[in-house]
Motif scaffolding. Structure first.
Motif, mmCIF file in Angstrom:
data_model
loop_
_atom_site.group_PDB
_atom_site.id
_atom_site.type_symbol
_atom_site.label_atom_id
_atom_site.label_comp_id
_atom_site.label_asym_id
_atom_site.label_seq_id
_atom_site.Cartn_x
_atom_site.Cartn_y
_atom_site.Cartn_z
ATOM 1 N N MET A 1 -1.504 4.760 -22.285
ATOM 2 C CA MET A 1 -1.580 5.454 -21.000
ATOM 3 C C MET A 1 -1.486 4.412 -19.898
ATOM 4 O O MET A 1 -1.940 3.279 -20.097
ATOM 5 C CB MET A 1 -2.913 6.186 -20.862
ATOM 6 N N PHE A 2 -0.923 4.828 -18.773
ATOM 7 C CA PHE A 2 -0.680 3.870 -17.683
ATOM 8 C C PHE A 2 -1.358 4.313 -16.396
ATOM 9 O O PHE A 2 -1.288 5.486 -16.027
ATOM 10 C CB PHE A 2 0.824 3.753 -17.414
ATOM 11 N N ILE A 3 -2.012 3.348 -15.735
ATOM 12 C CA ILE A 3 -2.554 3.588 -14.395
ATOM 13 C C ILE A 3 -1.889 2.565 -13.472
ATOM 14 O O ILE A 3 -1.877 1.369 -13.767
ATOM 15 C CB ILE A 3 -4.092 3.432 -14.372
ATOM 16 N N ILE A 4 -1.321 3.066 -12.368
ATOM 17 C CA ILE A 4 -0.702 2.161 -11.394
ATOM 18 C C ILE A 4 -1.494 2.296 -10.094
ATOM 19 O O ILE A 4 -1.749 3.414 -9.635
ATOM 20 C CB ILE A 4 0.779 2.541 -11.141
ATOM 21 N N THR A 5 -1.903 1.153 -9.526
ATOM 22 C CA THR A 5 -2.710 1.233 -8.306
ATOM 23 C C THR A 5 -1.840 1.064 -7.056
ATOM 24 O O THR A 5 -0.979 0.192 -6.995
ATOM 25 C CB THR A 5 -3.804 0.142 -8.295
ATOM 26 N N ALA A 6 -2.087 1.960 -6.073
ATOM 27 C CA ALA A 6 -1.444 1.848 -4.754
ATOM 28 C C ALA A 6 -2.593 1.796 -3.742
ATOM 29 O O ALA A 6 -3.383 2.744 -3.653
ATOM 30 C CB ALA A 6 -0.546 3.049 -4.500
ATOM 31 N N ASP A 7 -2.694 0.698 -3.031
ATOM 32 C CA ASP A 7 -3.817 0.475 -2.117
ATOM 33 C C ASP A 7 -3.534 1.147 -0.763
ATOM 34 O O ASP A 7 -2.598 0.755 -0.054
ATOM 35 C CB ASP A 7 -3.955 -1.058 -1.966
ATOM 36 N N CYS A 8 -4.341 2.183 -0.430
ATOM 37 C CA CYS A 8 -4.134 2.923 0.837
ATOM 38 C C CYS A 8 -4.123 1.977 2.030
ATOM 39 O O CYS A 8 -3.301 2.123 2.939
ATOM 40 C CB CYS A 8 -5.242 3.949 1.033
ATOM 41 N N ASN A 9 -5.034 0.994 2.014
ATOM 42 C CA ASN A 9 -5.136 0.029 3.115
ATOM 43 C C ASN A 9 -3.825 -0.683 3.369
ATOM 44 O O ASN A 9 -3.411 -0.871 4.508
ATOM 45 C CB ASN A 9 -6.160 -1.049 2.728
ATOM 46 N N LYS A 10 -3.185 -1.088 2.251
ATOM 47 C CA LYS A 10 -1.962 -1.887 2.381
ATOM 48 C C LYS A 10 -0.808 -1.057 2.938
ATOM 49 O O LYS A 10 0.018 -1.575 3.680
ATOM 50 C CB LYS A 10 -1.574 -2.477 1.026
ATOM 51 N N PHE A 11 -0.763 0.248 2.589
ATOM 52 C CA PHE A 11 0.361 1.083 3.050
ATOM 53 C C PHE A 11 0.181 1.566 4.487
ATOM 54 O O PHE A 11 1.095 2.142 5.066
ATOM 55 C CB PHE A 11 0.587 2.251 2.090
ATOM 56 N N ALA A 12 -1.027 1.329 5.029
ATOM 57 C CA ALA A 12 -1.251 1.689 6.430
ATOM 58 C C ALA A 12 -1.236 0.448 7.307
ATOM 59 O O ALA A 12 -1.171 0.530 8.531
ATOM 60 C CB ALA A 12 -2.593 2.405 6.556
#
Ligand code: GDP
Ligand code: MG
Length: 325
Positions: free
Chosen positions: A202-213
């Motif tokens: 199983m795969f979890i990919i992290t996307a950091d809300c802080n970085k995209f804002a």
């Protein structure tokens, strides 16, 4: 039962390769006493006259598990390997830590219940940072880039509603591995990420809300897109989640609709079956829910084994096909 205990010291010729008996671990040949093993050279033998000193060896130390330990975990039953992918500082270690703390704090309330761990020392080392002072919550330190090609594995044993035991292995790897791997999968420093991608169920990919804002959102988007592309062949038919970490920050720093759409479109194009979740340290259930959904999805991805029993004759006696079939 004898009143004396024999203590043996010596050297194992397989020490460090696939046996850790000198390090306090168990013999990889499965012998109860090292001197019974053909690879062990006895250098010292002492007899202690105290039955209370009787010692037993166990194969785990409580620290992160390594590649040798996988076979021990897998031998005892159902195990699932969750790979956590994402660049540096995107909340991977915090996600794992919140999962552990929620399992042990919520007791029997969760649908998958905590049933032990072979890496309790590693979990507790991480959690000491968030436990020291509850008024000032601090985060675990940065996971440093190790030279090893296998990440530190954290273990959680869970029980489902029917009391079946599931061994979960979770990776806590440094973000630099994935950045290097996304750029060049043949880079010698990318071996760990490649190993994770090949072995994950199983795969979890992290996307950091802080970085995209924030100011560097363009760079963060490029890194995430490269990771999606690299993961395409590995995630096929495997449960995958894109988790938006630090979602509590969205109130102060919202991500633009355009950015959200670009990421969602790219994810749909590269890994169409991936689901998206918002997680935050402020809501520990948001973390364990991701793991539960992945586990349930993993069940539905697994193909049932179809056992066909051909009818040889009307007589059950004629169905017998020998003891070696
Ligand atoms: N506000 C907020 N910050 C978080 C959260 N999770 C992680 N962080 C921050 O992100 C930093 C990096 O987290 P870490 O788990 O070490 O990231 P990793 O490098 O991907 O393992 C931490 O030091 C925290 O400051 C969260 O849910 N909310
Ligand atoms: Mg980390």
């Amino acid at each position: 039962m004898s009143d004396s205990e024999i203590t043996v010291g010596g050297v194992c010729s397989r020490e460090g390769k696939d046996c850790y008996v000198g390090d306090g671990g168990a013999c990889s040949e499965g012998k109860d006493y090292p001197n019974e093993c053909q690879y062990f050279e006895v250098k010292l033998k002492e007899t202690t006259e105290n039955p209370e000193l009787k010692q037993y060896r166990i194969w785990w130390s409580g620290n992160n598990l390594g590649i040798q330990d996988l076979s021990q975990i897998r031998a005892r039953g159902e195990s699932r390997f969750i790979g956590v992918f994402g660049s540096h500082d995107t909340g991977k270690t915090t996600f794992l830590l919140i999962a552990y703390l929620n399992y042990i704090r919520q007791g029997l309330k969760l649908s998958y219940k905590f049933a032990g761990s072979k890496s309790l020392v590693a979990w507790e080392n991480l959690s000491s940072y968030s436990r020291l002072d509850t008024t000032k919550s601090t985060f675990p330190p940065h996971t440093s880039r190790q030279s090893e090609r296998v990440p530190g594995l954290l273990h959680l044993a869970l029980r489902d509603n029917e009391s079946n035991l599931i061994d979960l292995l979770l990776t806590d790897a440094p973000g630099e591995w994935f950045t290097t791997w996304s750029l060049n999968s043949d880079d010698p420093n990318a071996g760990g990420a490649q190993w994770m991608a090949t072995n994950s169920d199983m795969f979890i990919i992290t996307a950091d809300c802080n970085k995209f804002a924030g100011e560097n959102r363009g760079k963060a988007r490029k890194e995430l897109f490269m990771l999606f592309e690299r993961l395409i062949p590995f995630t096929k038919k495997k449960p995958t989640a894109l988790i938006w970490t630090k979602s509590d920050e969205l109130v102060e720093n919202p991500i633009s609709d355009r950015m959200k759409k670009q990421i969602t479109d790219k994810l749909l194009f590269n890994i169409p079956h991936a689901k998206q979740y918002k997680v935050t340290i402020e809501n520990p259930d948001s973390v364990t829910n991701v793991i539960h959904d992945l586990l349930l999805e993993n069940e539905s991805f697994r193909q049932p084994i179809i056992v066909s029993d051909p009818i040889v004759s009307n007589s059950p006696f004629m169905c017998y096909r020998g003891s070696h079939v």
